[in-house]
Design a protein around this motif. Structure first.
Motif, PDB file in Angstrom:
ATOM      1  N   SER A 123       0.825  -1.215   0.000  1.00 10.84           N
ATOM      2  CA  SER A 123       0.000   0.000   0.000  1.00 10.84           C
ATOM      3  C   SER A 123       0.860   1.267   0.000  1.00 10.84           C
ATOM      4  N   LEU A 124       2.080   1.178   0.550  1.00  9.50           N
ATOM      5  CA  LEU A 124       2.988   2.327   0.525  1.00  9.50           C
ATOM      6  C   LEU A 124       3.785   2.412  -0.772  1.00  9.50           C
ATOM      7  N   GLY A 125       3.584   1.432  -1.649  1.00  3.82           N
ATOM      8  CA  GLY A 125       4.265   1.441  -2.935  1.00  3.82           C
ATOM      9  C   GLY A 125       5.670   0.864  -2.899  1.00  3.82           C
ATOM     10  N   TRP A 126       6.041   0.247  -1.787  1.00  3.97           N
ATOM     11  CA  TRP A 126       7.389  -0.315  -1.673  1.00  3.97           C
ATOM     12  C   TRP A 126       7.490  -1.648  -2.400  1.00  3.97           C
ATOM     13  N   ASN A 127       6.399  -2.411  -2.416  1.00  6.92           N
ATOM     14  CA  ASN A 127       6.329  -3.710  -3.083  1.00  6.92           C
ATOM     15  C   ASN A 127       7.502  -4.616  -2.710  1.00  6.92           C
ATOM     16  N   LEU A 128       7.750  -4.740  -1.415  1.00  2.95           N
ATOM     17  CA  LEU A 128       8.835  -5.598  -0.948  1.00  2.95           C
ATOM     18  C   LEU A 128       8.510  -7.052  -1.220  1.00  2.95           C
ATOM     19  N   THR A 129       9.516  -7.810  -1.606  1.00  2.19           N
ATOM     20  CA  THR A 129       9.344  -9.256  -1.732  1.00  2.19           C
ATOM     21  C   THR A 129       9.338  -9.851  -0.327  1.00  2.19           C
ATOM     22  N   ASP A 130       9.002 -11.106  -0.250  1.00  2.09           N
ATOM     23  CA  ASP A 130       8.991 -11.784   1.050  1.00  2.09           C
ATOM     24  C   ASP A 130      10.373 -11.755   1.691  1.00  2.09           C
ATOM     25  N   LYS A 131      11.415 -11.987   0.890  1.00  4.36           N
ATOM     26  CA  LYS A 131      12.786 -11.970   1.412  1.00  4.36           C
ATOM     27  C   LYS A 131      13.182 -10.579   1.890  1.00  4.36           C
ATOM     28  N   GLU A 132      12.818  -9.549   1.139  1.00  5.00           N
ATOM     29  CA  GLU A 132      13.128  -8.178   1.555  1.00  5.00           C
ATOM     30  C   GLU A 132      12.386  -7.810   2.839  1.00  5.00           C
ATOM     31  N   LEU A 133      11.137  -8.255   2.940  1.00  2.00           N
ATOM     32  CA  LEU A 133      10.366  -8.009   4.159  1.00  2.00           C
ATOM     33  C   LEU A 133      11.044  -8.661   5.357  1.00  2.00           C
ATOM     34  N   HIS A 134      11.483  -9.900   5.188  1.00  2.00           N
ATOM     35  CA  HIS A 134      12.182 -10.604   6.271  1.00  2.00           C
ATOM     36  C   HIS A 134      13.467  -9.870   6.638  1.00  2.00           C
ATOM     37  N   PHE A 135      14.214  -9.422   5.633  1.00  2.00           N
ATOM     38  CA  PHE A 135      15.453  -8.688   5.871  1.00  2.00           C
ATOM     39  C   PHE A 135      15.193  -7.480   6.773  1.00  2.00           C
ATOM     40  N   TRP A 136      14.214  -6.668   6.426  1.00  2.00           N
ATOM     41  CA  TRP A 136      13.956  -5.430   7.166  1.00  2.00           C
ATOM     42  C   TRP A 136      13.339  -5.681   8.534  1.00  2.00           C
ATOM     43  N   ILE A 137      12.331  -6.527   8.610  1.00  2.00           N
ATOM     44  CA  ILE A 137      11.627  -6.734   9.885  1.00  2.00           C
ATOM     45  C   ILE A 137      12.519  -7.459  10.883  1.00  2.00           C
ATOM     46  N   ILE A 138      13.116  -8.565  10.479  1.00  2.00           N
ATOM     47  CA  ILE A 138      13.983  -9.309  11.404  1.00  2.00           C
ATOM     48  C   ILE A 138      15.217  -8.484  11.733  1.00  2.00           C
ATOM     49  N   GLY A 139      15.743  -7.760  10.758  1.00  2.00           N
ATOM     50  CA  GLY A 139      16.883  -6.884  11.023  1.00  2.00           C
ATOM     51  C   GLY A 139      16.564  -5.840  12.083  1.00  2.00           C
ATOM     52  N   MET A 140      15.406  -5.170  11.946  1.00  2.00           N
ATOM     53  CA  MET A 140      15.021  -4.139  12.921  1.00  2.00           C
ATOM     54  C   MET A 140      14.709  -4.732  14.291  1.00  2.00           C
ATOM     55  N   LEU A 141      13.966  -5.840  14.314  1.00  2.00           N
ATOM     56  CA  LEU A 141      13.675  -6.497  15.597  1.00  2.00           C
ATOM     57  C   LEU A 141      14.960  -6.968  16.264  1.00  2.00           C
ATOM     58  N   GLY A 142      15.856  -7.522  15.466  1.00  2.00           N
ATOM     59  CA  GLY A 142      17.123  -8.016  16.004  1.00  2.00           C
ATOM     60  C   GLY A 142      17.966  -6.915  16.620  1.00  2.00           C
ATOM     61  N   ILE A 143      18.087  -5.769  15.936  1.00  2.00           N
ATOM     62  CA  ILE A 143      18.923  -4.691  16.476  1.00  2.00           C
ATOM     63  C   ILE A 143      18.283  -4.087  17.720  1.00  2.00           C
ATOM     64  N   MET A 144      16.946  -4.006  17.753  1.00  2.00           N
ATOM     65  CA  MET A 144      16.277  -3.505  18.969  1.00  2.00           C
ATOM     66  C   MET A 144      16.532  -4.452  20.149  1.00  2.00           C
ATOM     67  N   CYS A 145      16.456  -5.752  19.887  1.00  2.00           N
ATOM     68  CA  CYS A 145      16.734  -6.737  20.943  1.00  2.00           C
ATOM     69  C   CYS A 145      18.194  -6.649  21.387  1.00  2.00           C
ATOM     70  N   LEU A 146      19.114  -6.504  20.424  1.00  2.00           N
ATOM     71  CA  LEU A 146      20.531  -6.407  20.760  1.00  2.00           C
ATOM     72  C   LEU A 146      20.792  -5.207  21.662  1.00  2.00           C
ATOM     73  N   ILE A 147      20.231  -4.055  21.328  1.00  2.00           N
ATOM     74  CA  ILE A 147      20.441  -2.855  22.145  1.00  2.00           C
ATOM     75  C   ILE A 147      19.876  -3.068  23.546  1.00  2.00           C
ATOM     76  N   PHE A 148      18.677  -3.632  23.636  1.00  2.00           N
ATOM     77  CA  PHE A 148      18.062  -3.900  24.941  1.00  2.00           C
ATOM     78  C   PHE A 148      18.918  -4.867  25.761  1.00  2.00           C
ATOM     79  N   VAL A 149      19.299  -5.987  25.146  1.00  2.00           N
ATOM     80  CA  VAL A 149      20.101  -6.999  25.844  1.00  2.00           C
ATOM     81  C   VAL A 149      21.468  -6.438  26.214  1.00  2.00           C
ATOM     82  N   ASP A 150      22.070  -5.641  25.345  1.00  2.00           N
ATOM     83  CA  ASP A 150      23.373  -5.056  25.616  1.00  2.00           C
ATOM     84  C   ASP A 150      23.326  -4.167  26.862  1.00  2.00           C
TER      85      ASP A 150
END
Length: 124
Positions: free
Chosen positions: A25-52
């Motif tokens: 809907s935002l016109g990004w048209n991310l593929t499934d792999k790109e979506l995984h890259f961004w979402i897991i990447g962002m969740l992972g870095i947020m978890c890393l900062i919290f755990v750190d």
């Protein structure tokens, strides 16, 4: 346990569909792999900062606390893997109570270890 895994899968699938739909809907048209890259990447870095932050605070207090948390996370992953393996192979029942008792066993042995460690430290 099976119901819990199915519920978690349904939650993940719902969020997946929401993010994929939002992407389109935002016109990004991310593929499934790109979506995984961004979402897991962002969740992972947020978890890393919290755990750190938490681990740095714990390191000033006790390295054993960090060891315990790391080991607990490994035990949780292992227990879940065992339960899933039992479901896939049919060699045992996949039950939440099995997982809970497994974690309780780890916590019981940790309690004994911590008590012995405290006694030794107190005697010294």
């Amino acid at each position: 346990m099976k119901e819990m895994v199915v519920l978690l899968a349904e939650i993940v699938n719902t969020f997946h569909d929401i993010f994929l739909g939002l992407s389109h809907s935002l016109g990004w048209n991310l593929t499934d792999k790109e979506l995984h890259f961004w979402i897991i990447g962002m969740l992972g870095i947020m978890c890393l900062i919290f755990v750190d932050v938490i681990f740095h605070a714990l390191a000033k207090w006790s390295v054993t606390a960090i060891s315990f948390l790391f080991t607990l996370s490994m035990v949780l992953v292992f227990v879940l893997a065992v339960e899933i393996q039992q479901k896939i192979t049919g060699r045992g029942a996949m039950e939440f109570n099995d997982a809970a008792v497994s974690i309780l066993g780890f916590l019981a042995f940790c309690t004994v270890y911590f008590l012995v460690k405290m006694i030794v430290k107190w005697i010294r």
